[in-house]
Structures are given as C-alpha cells and as structure tokens.
Design a protein around this motif. Structure first.
Motif, PDB file in Angstrom:
ATOM      1  N   ILE A 147       0.860  -1.185   0.000  1.00 58.87           N
ATOM      2  CA  ILE A 147       0.000   0.000   0.000  1.00 58.87           C
ATOM      3  C   ILE A 147       0.896   1.234   0.000  1.00 58.87           C
ATOM      4  CG2 ILE A 147      -1.970  -1.082   1.128  1.00 58.87           C
ATOM      5  CD1 ILE A 147      -1.056   0.130   3.756  1.00 58.87           C
ATOM      6  N   GLY A 148       0.494   2.225  -0.797  1.00 54.17           N
ATOM      7  CA  GLY A 148       1.287   3.435  -0.907  1.00 54.17           C
ATOM      8  C   GLY A 148       2.398   3.294  -1.934  1.00 54.17           C
ATOM      9  N   GLY A 149       2.911   4.418  -2.388  1.00 49.67           N
ATOM     10  CA  GLY A 149       4.012   4.404  -3.345  1.00 49.67           C
ATOM     11  C   GLY A 149       3.582   4.004  -4.735  1.00 49.67           C
ATOM     12  N   ASN A 150       4.539   3.832  -5.615  1.00 53.61           N
ATOM     13  CA  ASN A 150       4.265   3.429  -6.987  1.00 53.61           C
ATOM     14  C   ASN A 150       3.893   1.954  -7.057  1.00 53.61           C
ATOM     15  OD1 ASN A 150       4.986   6.011  -7.912  1.00 53.61           O
ATOM     16  ND2 ASN A 150       7.153   5.436  -8.023  1.00 53.61           N
ATOM     17  N   SER A 151       3.191   1.583  -8.110  1.00 52.74           N
ATOM     18  CA  SER A 151       2.822   0.177  -8.302  1.00 52.74           C
ATOM     19  C   SER A 151       4.066  -0.669  -8.492  1.00 52.74           C
ATOM     20  CB  SER A 151       1.904   0.029  -9.518  1.00 52.74           C
ATOM     21  OG  SER A 151       0.695   0.720  -9.313  1.00 52.74           O
ATOM     22  N   ASN A 183       8.177   2.204   5.643  1.00 54.75           N
ATOM     23  CA  ASN A 183       9.217   3.233   5.507  1.00 54.75           C
ATOM     24  C   ASN A 183       9.112   4.319   6.567  1.00 54.75           C
ATOM     25  OD1 ASN A 183       7.018   4.733   4.680  1.00 54.75           O
ATOM     26  ND2 ASN A 183       7.880   5.306   2.691  1.00 54.75           N
ATOM     27  N   ARG A 184       8.064   4.235   7.403  1.00 57.85           N
ATOM     28  CA  ARG A 184       7.890   5.093   8.577  1.00 57.85           C
ATOM     29  C   ARG A 184       7.817   6.571   8.223  1.00 57.85           C
ATOM     30  NH1 ARG A 184      11.066   2.183  13.638  1.00 57.85           N
ATOM     31  NH2 ARG A 184      10.044   0.164  13.369  1.00 57.85           N
ATOM     32  N   ARG A 185       7.289   6.866   7.042  1.00 58.19           N
ATOM     33  CA  ARG A 185       7.010   8.257   6.679  1.00 58.19           C
ATOM     34  C   ARG A 185       5.543   8.553   6.914  1.00 58.19           C
ATOM     35  NH1 ARG A 185      10.414   8.681   0.951  1.00 58.19           N
ATOM     36  NH2 ARG A 185      12.456   8.143   1.844  1.00 58.19           N
ATOM     37  N   ASN A 190       3.865   7.498   3.006  1.00 57.21           N
ATOM     38  CA  ASN A 190       4.035   6.231   3.701  1.00 57.21           C
ATOM     39  C   ASN A 190       3.852   5.055   2.741  1.00 57.21           C
ATOM     40  OD1 ASN A 190       2.364   3.940   5.538  1.00 57.21           O
ATOM     41  ND2 ASN A 190       4.272   4.713   6.386  1.00 57.21           N
ATOM     42  N   VAL A 191       4.762   4.109   2.814  1.00 56.22           N
ATOM     43  CA  VAL A 191       4.709   2.890   2.005  1.00 56.22           C
ATOM     44  C   VAL A 191       4.878   1.691   2.928  1.00 56.22           C
ATOM     45  CG1 VAL A 191       5.716   1.579   0.094  1.00 56.22           C
ATOM     46  CG2 VAL A 191       5.712   4.083   0.014  1.00 56.22           C
ATOM     47  N   GLN A 192       3.998   0.696   2.771  1.00 57.72           N
ATOM     48  CA  GLN A 192       4.084  -0.534   3.546  1.00 57.72           C
ATOM     49  C   GLN A 192       4.003  -1.718   2.591  1.00 57.72           C
ATOM     50  OE1 GLN A 192       1.682  -0.635   7.203  1.00 57.72           O
ATOM     51  NE2 GLN A 192       1.099   1.488   6.785  1.00 57.72           N
ATOM     52  N   VAL A 193       4.877  -2.700   2.798  1.00 55.28           N
ATOM     53  CA  VAL A 193       5.002  -3.825   1.870  1.00 55.28           C
ATOM     54  C   VAL A 193       5.207  -5.117   2.662  1.00 55.28           C
ATOM     55  CG1 VAL A 193       6.107  -4.634  -0.253  1.00 55.28           C
ATOM     56  CG2 VAL A 193       6.283  -2.216   0.378  1.00 55.28           C
ATOM     57  N   GLU A 220      12.497  -1.314  16.856  1.00 58.42           N
ATOM     58  CA  GLU A 220      13.834  -0.864  16.473  1.00 58.42           C
ATOM     59  C   GLU A 220      14.192  -1.186  15.030  1.00 58.42           C
ATOM     60  OE1 GLU A 220      15.542   1.078  18.448  1.00 58.42           O
ATOM     61  OE2 GLU A 220      13.842   0.902  19.821  1.00 58.42           O
ATOM     62  N   SER A 221      13.361  -1.957  14.341  1.00 57.91           N
ATOM     63  CA  SER A 221      13.593  -2.276  12.929  1.00 57.91           C
ATOM     64  C   SER A 221      12.392  -1.818  12.123  1.00 57.91           C
ATOM     65  CB  SER A 221      13.794  -3.787  12.744  1.00 57.91           C
ATOM     66  OG  SER A 221      13.841  -4.120  11.365  1.00 57.91           O
ATOM     67  N   ASP A 222      12.626  -1.472  10.855  1.00 58.32           N
ATOM     68  CA  ASP A 222      11.495  -1.128   9.991  1.00 58.32           C
ATOM     69  C   ASP A 222      10.840  -2.378   9.411  1.00 58.32           C
ATOM     70  OD1 ASP A 222      13.505  -1.851   8.284  1.00 58.32           O
ATOM     71  OD2 ASP A 222      13.640   0.073   7.241  1.00 58.32           O
ATOM     72  N   HIS A 223      11.350  -3.561   9.776  1.00 54.71           N
ATOM     73  CA  HIS A 223      10.744  -4.840   9.411  1.00 54.71           C
ATOM     74  C   HIS A 223      10.085  -5.460  10.634  1.00 54.71           C
ATOM     75  CE1 HIS A 223      12.466  -5.690   5.312  1.00 54.71           C
ATOM     76  NE2 HIS A 223      13.264  -4.712   5.703  1.00 54.71           N
ATOM     77  N   MET A 224       9.026  -6.251  10.398  1.00 48.98           N
ATOM     78  CA  MET A 224       8.453  -7.064  11.464  1.00 48.98           C
ATOM     79  C   MET A 224       9.198  -8.393  11.518  1.00 48.98           C
ATOM     80  SD  MET A 224       4.370  -6.340  10.975  1.00 48.98           S
ATOM     81  CE  MET A 224       3.931  -7.186  12.478  1.00 48.98           C
ATOM     82  N   ALA A 225       9.189  -9.023  12.683  1.00 48.56           N
ATOM     83  CA  ALA A 225       9.832 -10.322  12.830  1.00 48.56           C
ATOM     84  C   ALA A 225       8.899 -11.421  12.325  1.00 48.56           C
ATOM     85  CB  ALA A 225      10.196 -10.570  14.288  1.00 48.56           C
TER      86      ALA A 225
END
Length: 672
Positions: A147-151, A183-185, A190-193, A220-225
């Motif tokens: 969701i968010g950002g370019n395709s 990306n935490r913007r 904001n972009v989430q993938v 502390e990470s922009d990734h989930m575990a």
C-alpha cells in the motif's frame, strides 16, 4: 518448536540488542536467523553468546550493508552448507525429523534481483529434503501486498512467482498485521510492503502440517519479525462438539451404498409431518450414514496402508508358491482404493474441472491441504484488540457475535413503510407463493446445484442521489425509519459510496463523515473484479496473471470483460509454463498424451490452446461463428457447445429475457 527471523537493519544500537533479547526470551526459538545485521562475524558471535546460543554461523557485512547470522540451541543437530550474501542454508535434525532451513536476504537492487531467484533454484537442485525458506525476499507476489508508493513492477513479481513455482514452494501465509516493512514516513509518503514471508515445499508440510507464520511487531527495525511455529496445533473440537454431516463423493464407489441409503430412509420414519418431520428424518439418516461410513467404508488411508503391507507379504509368498492370484486380488483392491482416495481429495480441493480417474491424487492432496490451511481459523481478535487463540474462547466469541447479529431489536410502525409501497403481488400470485412446494420444483432446484456444492445468495441495494448535505440527511432518515420498522440494522461497515468526477474532495470527506461510511466503492473490488474499467485495461486487469499463478485460468473475469491481447498472451504463457516449464529446479518432462506447443497433427488427450477473444472466432460481419477457425482453437466437444450459442442477427434489437422460464418472461414462481 519455533524459528525466529528478522531483518534488523543494523544491530549496533543497544535498543536493538535489547529488543532482540526480549523477542528471544518471549518466544524461545530453537533457531534464529538475522539478516542485514551490518556487523562483522566476530561481533555477531559475541552477541550470540550473550543471547544464550552456543552454536551459530555469521556472514560478514560489506561496508555498511548486508551481514547475516544463523543461531541454534543445544540439542539441535544443524549442518550448515556453503553460504553467500543472499542466504544461509542448513540441514536440521530434531526429534527424529530431518528437514532443511534456508534464511534469505533478497537482493535489494531491482536490476540484480534475478540473482536471488537463480540462487534459490540452485539450492533446490541440491537435494529433495523437506524445505522451508524464510526471510526478507525484497519482493512481493501480488500488487495487494503493498500500500502506498508506486505500483510494483509486474515483471519482477512474475519472476518471483515463477521461481516459487519452479522450486515447488508454497507461501505459508501469516497471522497478524499484513505488511512486514514500513518506511515510517507520514501521510501519502508512507509505504508498507509484505517483503518478509515463509515458503515451504509440500514434503515439509507433510511432516509439519500445522506450520504457521506470525508477524511480530518490532520497534527498532522497519521490518516485522517472522515467528515460524512448526508444531502449531490447529483448533480442535471440544468435548461434545461433533463434526457436522458431510457427504463424501467417494461413497458412491462402494457396492453397498444404494442399499444402505434405501435402508436408512426406510428405517427412520418421520415422527412429525411437514418440513419439521422431513428435517428430522434427514438428521436420523445422517447418523446412520456416518455409522455405516465408519463401520463398513472405513478409512481410506488406513485401508491403503494395510493393503500395501499385505501386498508385500503376498509377493514374498509368491516367490515360494509361484501363484500370483492373491497378488492380483490385492493389486485390484489397491487400484479401487486409490480411485476412492483421488475422489476424496478432489472433492476437498474443490477442483471440478478435472474428472475422477485422472490419477492426479498428489495435485488434489496439495490443493486440499492448502484449502484446509487457508480455511482454518487459528485465532480471533477481540474488540479491545487482543487475540483469542483458544478453542473454547473462539467458540464463545463466535456465539456472542452471531447472537448479537441475529437478535432483533424489535420493529414498530411498519405500516408507515408498507403504505408507501405500491402493491405488485395480486391474489393469484399470492396463492401461488404460499402454495405447497411440488416434488418437481424441489427436484429442479436441487439439480441446478453442483453435486458437491451448497447453494447461496447475496443481494445488494444501490441508491442514487445528489452529493449534497440535504440528500445525505434524507438518506439517513430513510435508513433509520427502515431499521425501526423492520428490525433490521443497516451495516455501515459493509457499505460504500461512489462520487462523480465533479464532486470536490472536501465535499466527499464531509458527506462520508456525515453518514459514517469511510469506503469509496470504485476503489474496491467486487468478487475479485474491478468495479469500473477505465481507459487503461492493462491497469485494471494486471492482477489476472497473479490469480492464474495461484489458482486457475480466470474464466469468470474473462466472461465479464473483454481482455486485451496482451492480457490473453500473458495467460497463455502461464498455462504453457505450467505444463512445459521448470519444476523444483528441473525442466519438466514431456507429459504422455499432452501436445507440445507448435506441434501439428497430434492427437493429445489434453492440450493447451491459446487464449483468444470471442471476436476472433466470429465471422467478419459478426453475424455468426467461424466454423473453420473454431476447431483450430477449441476441442471438438467445446466446438459443438459453442455452435449452439446463438449470435445476434443484423436488424434485430436486444430485449430483456428471464433465463428460468421457457417463454423468457419473468414469473414469481421461477424466482424462488
């Protein structure tokens, strides 16, 4: 047993180390895989000891990027294989089971991402051990995984899907939040993938049928575990909760089935009359059928196991006696049981396009297992956001939900609504509606359903109005009156609104807020299809190749919309790749009875034909079918059916027709 995987984007900060320590303490994984540590192996090894792991390997970072580590507990037998910057590969032996784990960090640069897929195919060729592959792939399978950002680039996603297909890997799905990277913007930036996932082979799912992946929140990470539980238990029925009756198509292959049905019907007289008595008779019959299935029909898997053991003993005995009669009898029984097994898995897989007898049991079993995994409810989320994963708790939540949903709030003033409705049912129609249902009507309704399907119905209401505050208030008043009069609540959560192009964004927000609807209709899909197709058909139907990869040829969308030549070409490419592409790192062998693309004068049992558009098999004037071109594209049986479809003639106008009456005129009876 659990495994923990996480892309940490650097483990140098104390907060990151503290969070990792808390994750390990909370979930107690036996194996931990870390990617993008941005640390040298010496520092990673020191960290390993402080986390309570005595064993492990590490891959150095390059500059300020990369770096991986694999740790495991005492008592776990791990044999690490050669690694590179994209993966750490290991053979794991634990509790009598041997399997393979590969932790991945996909190439972040788009132009070089093919190297990741080449590495994965290389690993697949090494052996046939049950295999699970998990980590940050840096790519998605479908557009809806971002969701968010370019395709996303369709070519990149297609390469990922093709790689998984070639290697025989299946996405394990997930529990928890849908997107693993953020990306935490703020706002539109904001972009989430979903970049992180677990995939596994069918053989891995055979030894760990309840394996599941859970997305664990991190700070502390922009990734989930990724928390992978290999022995997660599926919810089971509690004491007194019996499985409902389910018809098994394979029963029809038993010689005593017809006699048993007749006997069950005759031995269960109805204690009441009408529909209540009929329902009770069916309930009593279902118990008899289940008892017969258990006592007489037995378990297919248990019978197969027993027959295979008897066959081995008979063949040994045959060496002594020289008689092959017993062997042939057992082989015949095995043949019959394999047919029953195939029918059983075909029914569970819901694949109706391939008939019984094609011996595709492995395919059906994989489809059935996938369907079971997909349909299993592993947890429910409470209103306060907490998760309920116990069987008893989920039963209570489901009961409370549906009791509330189907509890009437009472109705009043229904005459106010009825007075505004013009009468359209006369006395004759009413007598027909309330009359007794005939056997012929019941038979017609039943035989319109598939033999292993159940009926269903879904109705929607559409309201057209001006985009003004006054119109929205009037609609709210109408809905409130309807709720009070009928006792039925209007479901805001399942409702959507569509605005014309001339409606400003500020007014849209105001009107949606006034009625409480947040969803705009045409931004969503209905039955997996776009609600509106604009000038760019490529954009509207770019999801079809994704559906074809994970399911089958999307015949329903093709029946609703006219696809472009480019879309048809992609679908054809996927179909041919399924039969003649690569599988599990190897080129697929030619199938007996399957026609290779481009060959002429072959007589295949099954062949892949190019997906075409209807206009290509019509005559130039569009007034009939091209009988010379049809056999070039379709099978003979399909050609006969197509020629029966009438094509509009010149000078004739379209008209409304009802499909369920002979004279094509609507009647109330035909609608029920």
């Amino acid at each position: 047993m659990s495994l923990l995987g996480l892309n940490y984007c650097g483990l140098g900060l104390d907060a990151a180390v503290g969070e990792l320590r808390d994750l390990i303490r909370s979930y107690n994984p036996v194996v931990v895989f870390l990617s993008e540590t941005k640390m040298k192996s010496r520092a990673i090894n020191k960290l390993k000891w402080s986390m309570g792991f005595q064993n492990g390997v590490a891959v150095d970072c390059v500059g300020r990027s990369g770096g991986m580590a694999l740790w495991w507990r005492e008592g776990v037998d791990v044999s690490v294989r050669p690694w590179c910057q994209y993966y750490i590969d290991a053979k794991i032996s634990l509790e009598g089971k041997v399997w393979r784990f590969t932790g991945i960090y996909g190439e972040p640069r788009t132009e070089l991402r093919h190297r990741t897929w080449e590495a994965l195919r290389y690993l697949r060729r090494q052996d046939d051990l049950p295999w699970i592959y998990a980590g940050d792939f840096n790519e998605v399978l479908r557009q809806d995984e971002q969701i968010g950002g370019n395709s996303r680039n369709e070519g990149q996603m297609h390469a990922f899907r093709e790689c998984l297909m070639d290697c025989g890997l299946t996405d394990l799905g997930y529990m928890g939040y849908s997107f693993t990277w953020n990306n935490r913007r703020e706002g539109e930036a904001n972009v989430q993938v979903r970049l992180d996932r677990g995939v596994a082979t069918a053989s891995f799912l055979e030894i760990f049928p309840n394996a599941q992946v859970e997305h664990i929140m991190t700070e502390e990470s922009d990734h989930m575990a990724l928390l992978i539980r290999t022995e997660a238990t599926a919810p089971r029925r509690g004491p007194g909760q019996q499985r409902g009756f389910m018809f098994e198509e394979m029963w029809l292959k038993h010689d005593g089935y017809d006699h048993m049905i007749q006997e069950a019907w005759d031995n269960n007289p109805a204690a009441d009359t009408g529909i209540r008595g009929f329902w009770q008779k069916l309930q009593d019959m279902s118990r008899d059928i289940k008892r017969w299935s258990f006592d007489t029909f037995g378990s297919v898997q248990a019978e197969l196991k027993a027959l295979r053991g008897k066959l081995e003993e008979a063949k040994v005995q045959q060496l002594v006696s020289g008689s092959s009669t017993v062997v042939r009898d057992i082989e015949k029984k095995l043949h019959d049981m394999y047919e029953k097994e195939e029918v059983m898995y075909r029914q569970r897989s819901r694949q109706e396009w391939l008939k019984a007898g094609d011996r595709n049991t492995t395919y059906f079993q994989n489809r059935a297992s996938h369907r079971k995994r997909k349909n299993t409810v592993k947890a429910l989320r409470r209103e306060d956001g907490s998760r309920c994963a116990t069987n008893e708790g989920m039963v209570e939540m489901a009961l409370a939900f549906y009791q509330h949903l189907y509890t009437s709030e009472g109705s009043s003033n229904s005459d106010d609504i009825l007075a505004l409705i013009e009468r359209s049912v006369d006395e004759a129609m009413n007598r027909e509606l309330v009359g007794s249902v005939t056997d012929a009507e019941i038979e017609t309704a039943l035989f319109q359903m598939g033999p292993t399907k159940a009926p269903g119905k879904d109705d929607d209401s559409v309201v057209f109005m001006d985009a003004t505050r006054e119109s929205m208030e009037a609609l709210k008043h109408v809905l409130q009156v309807y709720e009070v009069s009928s006792g039925q609540k209007f479901n805001i959560d399942k409702s959507s609104v569509f605005f014309g192009k001339g409606c400003p964004a500020e007014r849209r927000m105001e009107l949606k807020a006034s009625i409480g609807i947040s969803c705009e209709a045409l931004s969503e899909k209905y039955l997996g299809l776009p609600t509106v197709v604009g000038r760019s058909k490529e954009g509207a139907f770019k999801h079809l190749p994704e559906q074809s990869w994970s399911k089958a040829v999307p015949t329903y969308p093709m029946g609703c919309f006219k696809l472009s030549r480019k879309a048809c070409s992609k679908l054809t490419s996927i179909a041919t790749g399924f039969w003649w592409g690569s599988a599990e790192g190897k080129r697929k062998p030619n199938k007996p009875g399957v026609c290779l693309p481009g060959l002429n004068h072959c007589a295949p049992e099954f062949s892949v034909r190019e997906i075409r558009r209807v206009e290509e098999v019509l005559l130039d004037d569009g007034q009939g079918w091209d009988e010379e071109k049809l056999p070039e594209i379709f099978f003979d049986g399909d050609v006969d059916d197509i020629l029966k479809i009438p094509v509009g003639r010149a000078g004739t106008d379209d008209y409304l027709a009802w499909n369920y009456t002979k004279n094509e005129v609507f009647s109330v009876r035909s609608a029920y």
